[in-house]
Design an enzyme around this catalytic site. Structure first.
Site, mmCIF file in Angstrom:
data_model
loop_
_atom_site.group_PDB
_atom_site.id
_atom_site.type_symbol
_atom_site.label_atom_id
_atom_site.label_comp_id
_atom_site.label_asym_id
_atom_site.label_seq_id
_atom_site.Cartn_x
_atom_site.Cartn_y
_atom_site.Cartn_z
ATOM 1 C CE LYS A 184 -3.967 2.265 1.563
ATOM 2 N NZ LYS A 184 -4.583 2.578 0.298
ATOM 3 C CB CYS A 187 -4.210 8.747 -4.928
ATOM 4 S SG CYS A 187 -5.707 8.422 -3.981
#
Ligand SMILES: Cc1cc2nc3c(=O)[nH]c(=O)nc-3n(C[C@H](O)[C@H](O)[C@H](O)COP(=O)(O)O)c2cc1C
Length: 306
Positions: free
Chosen positions: A44, A129
């Protein structure tokens, strides 16, 4: 038949790689992916400090996709080294990709410097993102000049291969990939989530995600991902981790033909659980046997030759 992949000089036993954000938080969860057949894992994305992310609800599935506004929660780069060491010790033959994030280029550089000291084989730069803005008020990968500047700055602080993760939410992803390559990137990861998008609960009359908007992954984005990978392959000579909407073996082969050397597996886990990795690799194997391919590398970019 050869299903091994050489990616930036690093050997993967098969082309499937856990995509960042799905299960890649603890060493144990990443080891579990390998036990279930994945070739390598992406952890992550990590910032410098711990982040709580957005309030719940943060992830929803709907027919055709998955919308998320997790907001890149995580414990911060300094604490993550322990988990990476657990993984690297148990899975020495399945490369580990560390993903770095930051509020601005300065933080990205600092996180990359620490990541460089961890047992990661490749450093992925999460410039894309859609739920977290950089200092410009939009993801780095949505601006061609900032992509160049940030890639070059990080290139200077690590000798490990770097893969720049791009956003589909631009009109010119091929040109942005080219800038990343010129700034010293060794690879491209594409795509991050599409959007942002929104879902509304008609009874509460409100957006369902607490953050109101979120990035979209899952099977509905596959044609966008295939087109992005195709455009990138046309524009650069560095390899691609093709990601986005791969939900079965046929999707995976399509992505390789568009130009992907490795395959980022995310939503397929949501659809098929941990069986996804083996299912996809088996389908590729079966297809190669049926169609007379000996080496998986021969599938990469095939759609460009016709
Ligand atoms: C819940 C969730 C969390 C994610 N977290 C990250 C992340 O931390 N870093 C990143 O680069 N991408 C993140 N992504 C994006 C995925 O890695 C992937 O690029 C995207 O979802 C498209 O692939 P898919 O359609 O297979 O899900 C996340 C996606 C989801 C759904």
């Amino acid at each position: 038949m050869n299903l091994n992949v050489d990616f930036c000089g690093i050997k993967f036993p098969n082309p499937t790689v856990l995509a960042s954000g799905y299960l890649g938080v603890t060493g144990a969860s990443m080891v579990n992916c390998v036990k279930n057949g994945c070739g390598g894992v992406t952890a992550k994305s990590l910032f410098m400090e711990e982040r709580l992310g957005h309030p719940n609800p943060t992830v929803l599935t709907y027919p055709g996709g998955i919308i998320n506004a997790i907001g890149l929660c995580g414990e911060g780069i300094k604490k993550a080294g322990h988990e990476f060491k657990i993984y690297a010790k148990k899975c020495p033959n399945n490369p580990l990709i560390g993903s770095v994030a930051g509020k601005n280029i300065k933080e990205l550089i600092e996180v990359a410097e620490i990541m460089d000291t961890y047992p990661v084989d490749i450093i992925e730069l999460n410039f894309s993102c859609p739920n977290v803005d950089d200092e410009m008020g939009r993801p780095i990968a949505c601006d061609i000049n900032t992509t160049f500047k940030a890639t070059k700055a990080i290139r200077a602080v690590t000798k490990k291969p770097i893969s720049v993760k791009l956003s589909p939410n631009v009109p010119n992803i091929g040109m942005i990939a080219k800038q990343a390559e010129e700034a010293g990137a060794d690879a491209i990861t594409a795509i991050n989530t599409v959007g942002p998008g929104m879902l509304i609960d008609i009874y509460t009359r409100k957006p369902i995600l607490a953050n109101k908007v979120g990035g979209i992954g899952g099977m509905g984005i596959k044609p966008i991902a295939v087109r992005c990978v195709y455009d990138i392959y046309k524009n650069v000579s560095i390899p691609i981790i093709a990601t986005g909407g791969i939900s079965n073996g046929k999707d995976a082969i399509e992505m390789m033909m568009a130009g992907g050397t490795l395959l980022g597996i995310g939503s397929a886990i949501a659809y098929h659980d941990m069986k996804a990795f083996e299912m996809i690799t088996n389908k590729i194997h079966e297809f190669m046997e049926e169609e007379g391919f000996d080496d998986i590398a021969d599938l990469v970019g095939l759609a460009h030759h016709s």
